[in-house]
Design a protein around this motif. Structure first.
Motif, mmCIF file in Angstrom:
data_model
loop_
_atom_site.group_PDB
_atom_site.id
_atom_site.type_symbol
_atom_site.label_atom_id
_atom_site.label_comp_id
_atom_site.label_asym_id
_atom_site.label_seq_id
_atom_site.Cartn_x
_atom_site.Cartn_y
_atom_site.Cartn_z
ATOM 1 N N GLY A 114 0.901 -0.818 -0.042
ATOM 2 C CA GLY A 114 0.297 0.141 0.096
ATOM 3 C C GLY A 114 0.883 0.914 -0.139
ATOM 4 N N VAL A 115 -0.061 1.955 -0.738
ATOM 5 C CA VAL A 115 1.433 3.852 -1.002
ATOM 6 C C VAL A 115 0.719 3.991 1.382
ATOM 7 N N PRO A 116 2.333 4.745 1.955
ATOM 8 C CA PRO A 116 1.759 5.114 3.136
ATOM 9 C C PRO A 116 0.851 6.537 3.407
ATOM 10 N N PRO A 117 0.280 7.021 4.613
ATOM 11 C CA PRO A 117 -0.446 8.359 4.500
ATOM 12 C C PRO A 117 0.654 8.815 4.408
ATOM 13 N N GLU A 118 1.075 9.171 4.664
ATOM 14 C CA GLU A 118 2.024 10.287 3.792
ATOM 15 C C GLU A 118 2.338 10.599 2.338
ATOM 16 N N GLY A 119 2.760 9.329 2.026
ATOM 17 C CA GLY A 119 2.050 9.421 0.256
ATOM 18 C C GLY A 119 0.725 9.435 -0.494
ATOM 19 N N GLN A 120 0.096 8.720 0.052
ATOM 20 C CA GLN A 120 -1.111 9.355 -0.056
ATOM 21 C C GLN A 120 -1.518 10.357 -0.097
ATOM 22 N N GLU A 121 -0.837 11.364 1.165
ATOM 23 C CA GLU A 121 -1.511 12.865 1.374
ATOM 24 C C GLU A 121 -0.516 13.805 0.038
ATOM 25 N N ARG A 122 0.432 13.648 -0.227
ATOM 26 C CA ARG A 122 1.769 13.629 -1.836
ATOM 27 C C ARG A 122 0.252 14.124 -3.069
ATOM 28 N N VAL A 123 0.729 12.848 -2.366
ATOM 29 C CA VAL A 123 -0.927 12.632 -4.180
ATOM 30 C C VAL A 123 -2.210 13.619 -4.083
ATOM 31 N N ARG A 124 -2.716 13.172 -3.554
ATOM 32 C CA ARG A 124 -3.948 14.477 -2.942
ATOM 33 C C ARG A 124 -3.729 15.853 -3.507
ATOM 34 N N ASN A 125 -2.312 15.910 -3.256
ATOM 35 C CA ASN A 125 -2.081 17.206 -3.580
ATOM 36 C C ASN A 125 -0.972 17.688 -4.658
ATOM 37 N N ASN A 126 -0.828 16.763 -5.844
ATOM 38 C CA ASN A 126 -0.559 16.536 -6.570
ATOM 39 C C ASN A 126 -1.320 16.511 -7.828
ATOM 40 N N PRO A 127 -1.059 18.354 -8.299
ATOM 41 C CA PRO A 127 -2.509 17.831 -9.565
ATOM 42 C C PRO A 127 -1.935 17.669 -10.761
ATOM 43 N N GLU A 128 -0.947 16.401 -11.007
ATOM 44 C CA GLU A 128 -0.510 15.558 -11.564
ATOM 45 C C GLU A 128 -1.245 14.232 -11.591
ATOM 46 N N ALA A 129 -1.802 13.989 -10.476
ATOM 47 C CA ALA A 129 -2.290 12.492 -9.694
ATOM 48 C C ALA A 129 -3.069 11.743 -10.690
ATOM 49 N N ASP A 130 -3.698 13.350 -11.742
ATOM 50 C CA ASP A 130 -5.053 12.240 -12.116
ATOM 51 C C ASP A 130 -4.454 12.066 -13.821
ATOM 52 N N ARG A 131 -3.245 11.675 -13.911
ATOM 53 C CA ARG A 131 -2.998 10.991 -15.139
ATOM 54 C C ARG A 131 -2.384 9.991 -14.968
ATOM 55 N N ARG A 132 -2.885 8.812 -15.960
ATOM 56 C CA ARG A 132 -2.873 7.525 -15.800
ATOM 57 C C ARG A 132 -0.676 7.102 -15.630
ATOM 58 N N ALA A 133 -1.158 6.267 -14.476
ATOM 59 C CA ALA A 133 0.167 5.121 -14.359
ATOM 60 C C ALA A 133 -0.242 4.218 -14.444
ATOM 61 N N LEU A 134 -0.991 3.208 -14.712
ATOM 62 C CA LEU A 134 -0.836 2.286 -15.048
ATOM 63 C C LEU A 134 -1.884 1.559 -15.285
ATOM 64 N N ARG A 135 -0.985 0.815 -16.585
ATOM 65 C CA ARG A 135 -2.300 0.041 -17.357
ATOM 66 C C ARG A 135 -1.687 -1.762 -16.829
ATOM 67 N N LEU A 136 -2.806 -2.456 -16.561
ATOM 68 C CA LEU A 136 -2.522 -4.049 -16.072
ATOM 69 C C LEU A 136 -3.110 -4.874 -17.144
ATOM 70 N N SER A 137 -2.620 -5.392 -17.991
ATOM 71 C CA SER A 137 -3.368 -6.027 -18.596
ATOM 72 C C SER A 137 -3.639 -7.630 -18.639
ATOM 73 N N LEU A 138 -4.206 -8.573 -17.977
ATOM 74 C CA LEU A 138 -3.675 -9.715 -18.111
ATOM 75 C C LEU A 138 -4.915 -11.164 -18.750
ATOM 76 N N VAL A 139 -4.034 -11.612 -19.498
ATOM 77 C CA VAL A 139 -5.315 -13.013 -20.351
ATOM 78 C C VAL A 139 -5.241 -14.085 -19.500
ATOM 79 N N LEU A 140 -6.516 -14.535 -18.804
ATOM 80 C CA LEU A 140 -6.341 -15.765 -17.663
ATOM 81 C C LEU A 140 -7.117 -16.692 -18.736
ATOM 82 N N PRO A 141 -6.651 -18.546 -17.748
ATOM 83 C CA PRO A 141 -6.499 -19.690 -18.779
ATOM 84 C C PRO A 141 -8.650 -19.396 -18.663
ATOM 85 N N GLY A 142 -9.055 -19.539 -18.102
ATOM 86 C CA GLY A 142 -10.808 -19.163 -18.278
ATOM 87 C C GLY A 142 -11.118 -18.268 -18.590
#
Length: 171
Positions: A114-142
């Motif tokens: 997880g993100v520690p509370p101080e990291g969460q606070e930094r993100v809340r105050n960062n205007p760039e925090a709405d940019r896409r950060a992660l795209r995770l795409s998995l193909v599963l067996p079923g």
């Protein structure tokens, strides 16, 4: 199938979008292509060592050939194979990630630190925090019946797209 939101990559996410495209085979092995911003002063040798272990193989490591507005990408692309996904955390780059795959039950769980509370606070105050950060795409067996957090499900493929703000909100 369920998954806990990826947050380990928060620092990379603030710098740019991390992309992971992979497949979990019916045998339980995991293959994925990881596009990321390597640490400062990284070399191919240091990155290969950071991304691999006796249980995690780097099949290919290359510089992202993309050029945007005349500027070459600073991202790297690693193709990685893990025979037992539970051992992904044996590679230093993935040390905080826990993977549990039970192919017979049709379950996959990926837990990131997880993100520690101080990291969460930094993100809340960062205007760039709405940019896409992660795209995770998995193909599963079923077929995929559910995903948490919410994701796009298309047959056997499940795709999460999260902003840095969404990462931090997941804790």
């Amino acid at each position: 199938r369920g998954a806990v939101a990826p947050v380990l990559l928060l620092a990379l996410a603030l710098a740019g979008c991390v992309e992971i495209d992979g497949e979990l085979a019916a045998t339980g092995s995991l293959f994925f292509r990881y596009t990321y911003d390597p640490p400062p002063h990284a070399t191919f040798k240091s990155e290969r060592a950071r991304l691999s272990s006796p249980f995690v193989r780097v099949e290919r490591l290359e510089r992202d050939p993309t050029i945007v507005d005349g500027v070459a990408s600073e991202f790297a692309i690693a193709t990685i194979v893990v025979d037992d996904p539970a051992k992904l955390s044996s590679a230093p780059a993935f040390a905080g990630i826990q993977v549990a795959a039970d192919v017979t039950k049709g379950e996959l769980r990926v837990a990131f630190p997880g993100v520690p509370p101080e990291g969460q606070e930094r993100v809340r105050n960062n205007p760039e925090a709405d940019r896409r950060a992660l795209r995770l795409s998995l193909v599963l067996p079923g077929p995929v019946t559910r995903a948490s957090p919410e994701a796009t499900i298309d047959g056997r493929r499940v795709t999460w797209v999260l902003s840095t703000r969404q990462f931090a909100a997941l804790g």
